[in-house]
Write a protein that holds these residues in place. Structure first.
Motif: not given
Lengths: 274, 288
Positions: A1-6, A8
């Motif tokens: 999830m964190k990776q996805k936010n980064a 985005n």
């Protein structure tokens, strides 16, 4: 999830930068127009902000007349295409009849027919009919250009209205014509307005067609007037030229922002649905 | 009831169809006749296929055709690549998607001539913002006054104006790819690049072809942006076919020759449209 936010976050940063690049020419035109005369291209941000160029524009040459001509031609054409497209769009959306498929294909074919390949013969025909330099020819041509796209937009609108309405009207004893004009059309008013406005913008912006069909100063549209201004003003009165650009841009941008959704949908459906 | 109605659909459709037939189709067909004439001092003379044989031998035509090909290839490539990147990013359902799309769409709703005026400024000798950025690389000579520079500017400006078209078409295609397919791919452990080539690409290839052909048709019929930015210059360095036709008709009054050029353009369009419809059919077959 964190990776996805980064990811985005990165994508948003890229898109914002990209949008700034896309917007730059528009913003630049506005900025040049707000410089005092003679300083337009010297700096991006004006040293002294002024609206003087807009005041000058309205007594410069025949600019107000050009704007009036643009309004007459674009509105006239849009009225024709909206009215005819609404009727045809309704038939294509709701009725079954012989030849429907062929007619549909014909409209699509005409939509793909570029204005470029018919402009020379239109010029010849118009000059034989003494229609060069008239509102009539511009309104007729703009009317025809707008019909295919208008039909697609209106067809979509009619398809989104529940059939129940017409059926109820029929039960109440209304004829199909009454049902169309008294029940369906009023509900479709947003669609009619959108079709009118989109066609208005396309004609308002059109530069090549009036360039060919109009040569008399009094009859020129704003876009062709701007082309003339470009030849005279570029390099010496850029601020005035910029003001003319902005005045021509404003109605187009305003209408686009109002009709955004239909604008985009019309573009995709016209190209892909067939 | 049904029988009484039989004329009704035609009363609704025919006004529109007759109108476009008279104003759009008839002139297009008339250009076939016009292309076989020559007007001299106001007298129209029938010359058969002469104008076409002139076209075949004309060095100007060959140059315009060549310039049109260069313009089209670079414009379409650039637009498809950028539009793809944008479409893939916007397909992630970001919060600001609507705002981004509106802004990217904006150049399309501006007149070619207003855009042309601004693009010329950006490349103006000594003052142009982009010109000054590029000056060290090109030794101070205004890019717009060089043959290749002018062509590059025209391509860039046209791409800027219609990138949204490609983006919207591609995005519509990407959105038909179900989310579960991506998710299945990412569970398999394939990274973004791999999942694009293995999973997404086969599904969006038809849309890509449709978009490419569509942009090609647009480019072949381009004239407004070029007219507004370079007017075909310097010399004839950006005089693509549409502009060549315009100049022959409106500047040299060679209407027969110009009409023959519009017939040639029409034929090119018909061939491209046939490709386009075939590509559309395949795309729809896949989607359906």
């Amino acid at each position: 999830m964190k990776q996805k936010n980064a990811i985005n976050l990165l994508i948003n940063a890229f898109l914002i930068a990209f949008c700034i690049v896309i917007l730059f020419p528009v913003v630049y035109a506005v900025l040049v127009s707000l410089h005092r005369p003679g300083y337009g291209l010297l700096s991006i941000i004006p040293d002294i902000w002024t609206l003087e160029n807009y005041q000058r524009l309205f007594i410069y040459g025949k600019f107000p007349r050009y704007i009036l001509n643009s309004i007459i031609n674009a509105a006239g054409g849009a009225i024709i295409s909206t009215a005819l497209a609404a009727l045809a769009g309704y038939a294509f959306a709701r009725l079954e009849f012989k030849g429907k498929r062929i007619m549909n294909a014909y409209v699509l074919g005409m939509m793909m027919l570029p204005g470029l390949v018919s402009i020379i013969p239109i010029y010849r025909i118009a000059s034989d009919l003494k229609l060069i330099n008239t509102y009539t020819i511009m309104i007729l041509v703009f009317g025809a250009y707008g019909i295919p796209l208008g039909i697609w937009i209106m067809k979509g609108f009619f398809e989104s209205i529940p059939r129940v309405l017409e059926e109820a009207a029929a039960i109440d004893g209304a004829t199909p014509v009454q049902a169309l004009f008294q029940v369906v059309m009023p509900i479709t008013l947003p669609g009619l307005i959108a079709t009118f406005l989109i066609n208005f913008v396309y004609s308002w912006n059109n530069f090549f067609t009036p360039l060919v069909l109009i040569s008399k100063t009094d009859m020129k549209m704003a876009t062709v007037g701007l082309f003339d201004f470009q030849h005279v003003l570029e390099g010496n009165q850029d601020e005035l030229l910029a003001a003319a650009c902005v005045v021509i841009m404003i109605p187009a941008i305003a209408i686009f922002l109002i009709t955004r959704e239909y604008f985009m949908r019309g573009m995709v459906e016209g190209a892909v649905k067939g | 009831m049904k029988k009484k109605l039989s004329l009704y659909p035609y009363l609704l459709t025919l006004p529109a169809l007759v109108f476009i037939t008279i104003v759009s189709l008839y002139p297009t067909l008339y250009s076939f006749y016009l292309s076989m004439t020559r007007s001299k001092k106001g007298i129209i003379e029938f010359v058969g296929l002469r104008n076409y044989s002139i076209i075949l031998r004309s060095a100007d035509f060959r140059q315009s055709l060549w310039l049109t090909i260069i313009f089209t290839v670079f414009y379409v490539l650039l637009t498809v690549i950028i539009a793809y990147i944008l479409a893939l990013m916007l397909n992630r359902g970001l919060k600001l998607t609507g705002v981004y799309m509106t802004i990217i769409f904006l150049p399309w709703v501006l007149s070619e001539i207003t855009s042309g005026v601004v693009w010329r400024w950006m490349f103006y000798q000594d003052y142009g913002i982009i010109q000054n950025l590029l000056a060290p690389i090109f030794k101070g000579k205004a890019l717009i006054t060089t043959n290749w520079g002018a062509m590059a500017i025209v391509i860039a400006a046209t791409t800027w104006r219609s990138i949204s078209f490609g983006m919207l078409l591609l995005l519509a295609g990407l959105q038909t790819v179900p989310r579960e397919i991506y998710e299945a791919a990412s569970i398999d452990g394939s990274n973004g690049w791999n999942s694009f080539w293995k999973v997404t690409w086969p599904l969006v290839r038809p849309t890509t072809i449709v978009t490419t052909v569509f942009l090609t048709i647009q480019a072949i019929n381009g004239v407004g942006m070029v007219l507004a930015i370079t007017e075909g210059g310097p010399g004839r360095a950006t005089e693509i076919l549409g502009l060549h036709m315009y100049r022959e008709a409106m500047q040299f009054y060679n209407f027969g020759y110009a009409a023959a050029l519009s017939v040639v353009l029409l034929l090119i369009n018909i061939v491209l449209a046939a490709f386009y419809l075939r590509a559309l059919e395949r795309e729809n077959a896949l989607a359906g």
